[in-house]
Scaffold this active site. Structure first.
Site, mmCIF file in Angstrom:
data_model
loop_
_atom_site.group_PDB
_atom_site.id
_atom_site.type_symbol
_atom_site.label_atom_id
_atom_site.label_comp_id
_atom_site.label_asym_id
_atom_site.label_seq_id
_atom_site.Cartn_x
_atom_site.Cartn_y
_atom_site.Cartn_z
ATOM 1 N N LYS A 31 0.837 -1.209 0.000
ATOM 2 C CA LYS A 31 0.000 0.000 0.000
ATOM 3 C C LYS A 31 0.871 1.257 0.000
ATOM 4 C CE LYS A 31 -0.257 -0.200 5.063
ATOM 5 N NZ LYS A 31 -1.103 -0.596 6.209
ATOM 6 N N ARG A 66 -10.530 -0.271 15.220
ATOM 7 C CA ARG A 66 -10.390 0.458 13.964
ATOM 8 C C ARG A 66 -11.304 -0.239 12.962
ATOM 9 N NH1 ARG A 66 -4.445 1.255 11.313
ATOM 10 N NH2 ARG A 66 -5.030 -0.676 10.283
ATOM 11 N N HIS A 114 -6.325 -7.333 12.961
ATOM 12 C CA HIS A 114 -5.096 -6.534 13.024
ATOM 13 C C HIS A 114 -4.829 -6.188 14.489
ATOM 14 C CE1 HIS A 114 -1.981 -4.206 11.085
ATOM 15 N NE2 HIS A 114 -2.468 -3.028 11.410
ATOM 16 N N ARG A 142 1.387 -10.694 7.233
ATOM 17 C CA ARG A 142 1.167 -9.501 6.401
ATOM 18 C C ARG A 142 2.194 -8.417 6.704
ATOM 19 N NH1 ARG A 142 -3.900 -9.742 8.872
ATOM 20 N NH2 ARG A 142 -3.429 -7.716 9.789
ATOM 21 N N TYR A 186 14.990 30.653 6.674
ATOM 22 C CA TYR A 186 13.875 31.394 7.266
ATOM 23 C C TYR A 186 14.038 31.603 8.775
ATOM 24 C CZ TYR A 186 11.308 30.660 2.899
ATOM 25 O OH TYR A 186 10.907 30.645 1.591
ATOM 26 N N CYS A 238 12.854 24.033 4.419
ATOM 27 C CA CYS A 238 11.980 24.818 3.549
ATOM 28 C C CYS A 238 11.202 23.873 2.631
ATOM 29 C CB CYS A 238 12.805 25.793 2.717
ATOM 30 S SG CYS A 238 13.941 26.789 3.705
ATOM 31 N N MET A 239 10.372 24.439 1.753
ATOM 32 C CA MET A 239 9.553 23.574 0.911
ATOM 33 C C MET A 239 10.395 22.750 -0.058
ATOM 34 S SD MET A 239 6.401 24.413 -1.678
ATOM 35 C CE MET A 239 5.371 25.123 -0.418
ATOM 36 N N ASP A 240 11.434 23.401 -0.635
ATOM 37 C CA ASP A 240 12.186 22.745 -1.707
ATOM 38 C C ASP A 240 13.634 22.463 -1.349
ATOM 39 O OD1 ASP A 240 9.939 23.267 -3.575
ATOM 40 O OD2 ASP A 240 10.537 25.346 -3.195
HETATM 41 C C1 LIG Z 1 -0.353 -1.601 6.885
HETATM 42 C C2 LIG Z 1 -0.922 -2.873 7.337
HETATM 43 C C3 LIG Z 1 -0.107 -4.001 7.532
HETATM 44 C C4 LIG Z 1 1.395 -3.930 7.475
HETATM 45 O O1 LIG Z 1 1.858 -3.296 8.648
HETATM 46 P P1 LIG Z 1 3.422 -3.173 8.968
HETATM 47 O O2 LIG Z 1 3.470 -2.707 10.368
HETATM 48 O O3 LIG Z 1 3.979 -2.196 7.995
HETATM 49 O O4 LIG Z 1 3.986 -4.527 8.775
HETATM 50 C C5 LIG Z 1 -0.723 -5.195 7.822
HETATM 51 N N1 LIG Z 1 -2.058 -5.285 7.938
HETATM 52 C C6 LIG Z 1 -2.873 -4.204 7.816
HETATM 53 C C7 LIG Z 1 -4.332 -4.344 7.988
HETATM 54 C C8 LIG Z 1 -2.330 -2.967 7.517
HETATM 55 O O5 LIG Z 1 -3.129 -1.909 7.386
#
Ligand SMILES: *Cc1c(COP(=O)(O)O)cnc(C)c1O
Length: 384
Positions: free
Chosen positions: A36, A134, A166, A222, A268, A320-322
């Site tokens: 992701k 969540r 999770h 995961r 700045y 700064c931004m850049d």
């Molecule tokens: C992002 C995410 C992961 C991976 O998490 P890490 O801590 O980067 O290994 C696994 N499962 C879910 C649901 C996530 O949102």
């Protein structure tokens, strides 16, 4: 590639090796590499291909659009997408063979509608909230959701292939919520299998749990952050302690080098003032590129770390931004075009993403993921 005075060099060999190391940590489980957020800033498609080459057999994305981008690139491995709102292109996802997470009755209805629209059986992973608070259906509503899903399965509209959840405190392996969530999950598995679901995969572990807690590896792990070689538990160990190598190196060319007097205010608000006649360098990366402004320096504290000519220096004054400024020191011999390293694996004394996280009061996840889209990604370590 068009000219840009900075880049993220992503080592695909490191991603392959990291996934192989993760597979080794979780021998009984398959590996779903989480890609992701543009593979945590590393580039979605090249990173996904490297993860598969390293032994991942699944990919995971938050957004449906990210999963569809993998399919558009010709990647055929199983992909799970888990975060969408009503109206998402679920018919397209089902048609592309993307597995979908379901955490609410409306989501199941939309997935089933997508399946009916395409004539293809939707593959569903029911997400249960075992305590994170969540995403996920609350355990009390799990039975009704699975009942509806299994009725659709009987009609051939979907297959309930997964049950998942999770963890809230995976980065603190001894935290009592980890055990409690694992127990709630085990109860959920019993319930769902008792209702007749023939689950292919039960999954709970992110990177931290993959590295530290074999009891929650189950059928599929995961990992996200660890795929890219960063430690999700820096307080317990660095990448090297887990056989991981950070895959991203961010570097820039100095855009200007000049000598200034003692007492010169820098950038700045003149948050930093030179204390002697010295040489300043302008580094063409700023918060527009994802360099955290929280890592600005001032007269007492150096900002985020930089390596120039083998020396470890810090950002002088405000980010700064850049751009940022670095005080190269009296008599410095660098010239415009010389390389500045913001972070890398750390093997040649360069700072790491973890060092930047500490300088900015955040986590390494955010340092790599927020790297700006305008910073070109270049790839090394392609598979032979
Ligand atoms: C992002 C995410 C992961 C991976 O998490 P890490 O801590 O980067 O290994 C696994 N499962 C879910 C649901 C996530 O949102």
């Amino acid at each position: 590639m068009s000219h840009y005075p900075a880049r993220a060099v992503v080592d695909l060999a490191a991603i392959r090796a990291n996934v192989a190391a993760l597979a080794d940590h979780a021998r009984a489980a398959a590996v779903l590499a989480v890609v992701k957020a543009d593979a945590y800033g590393h580039g979605l498609v090249p990173s996904a291909r490297a993860a598969l080459a390293g032994g991942a057999t699944w990919l995971g994305t938050a957004q449906v659009s990210e999963a569809l981008a993998l399919r558009a690139a010709g990647i055929e491995a199983p992909v799970l997408a888990w975060l969408y709102a009503p109206g998402a292109p679920l018919a397209e996802a089902v048609g592309a063979g993307v597995d979908l997470s379901v955490a609410a009755p409306w989501a199941l209805e939309e997935v089933l509608a997508g399946a009916r629209a395409t004539g293809r059986t939707a593959r569903v992973h029911v997400k249960v909230d075992t305590g994170l608070g969540r995403n996920g259906v609350m355990p009390g509503e799990l039975g009704a959701l699975v009942d509806a899903a299994l009725r659709a399965e009987a009609e051939g509209v979907c297959r309930v292939v997964g049950l998942w959840s999770h963890l809230a405190w995976a980065d603190a392996p001894d935290h009592p919520t980890v055990r409690r969530q694992a127990e709630v999950f085990a109860d959920a598995v019993r319930l769902v299998e008792g209702m007749g679901a023939r689950l292919e995969v039960r999954h709970l572990a992110n990177s931290a749990a993959t590295l530290t807690d074999p009891s929650v590896h189950l059928d599929l792990v995961r990992p996200g952050l660890a795929v890219y070689g960063l430690s999700p538990v820096p307080q317990l160990g660095g990448p090297e302690d887990y056989g991981l190598v950070p895959a991203m190196r961010v570097e820039a060319e100095l855009a200007l080098v000049k000598e200034v007097d003692v007492g010169q205010g820098v950038s700045y608000a003149h948050a930093y003032t030179t204390t002697e006649r010295t040489v300043l360098g302008v580094v063409p990366l700023g918060y527009g590129d994802g360099v955290p402004r929280h890592a600005s320096g001032d007269d007492t504290v150096p900002g985020g770390p930089l390596q120039v000519g083998g020396r470890r220096l810090g950002v002088a004054g405000r980010v700064c931004m850049d751009q940022v400024v670095v005080d190269l020191g009296p008599g410095a011999t660098e010239t415009a075009g010389d390389t500045v390293v913001l972070f890398g694996p750390g093997r040649d004394g360069e700072p790491t993403a973890e060092d930047w996280a500490r300088a900015a009061g955040t986590i390494s996840y955010e340092i790599v993921t927020r790297l700006g889209a305008r910073v070109p990604r270049t790839y090394v370590g392609e598979a032979p």
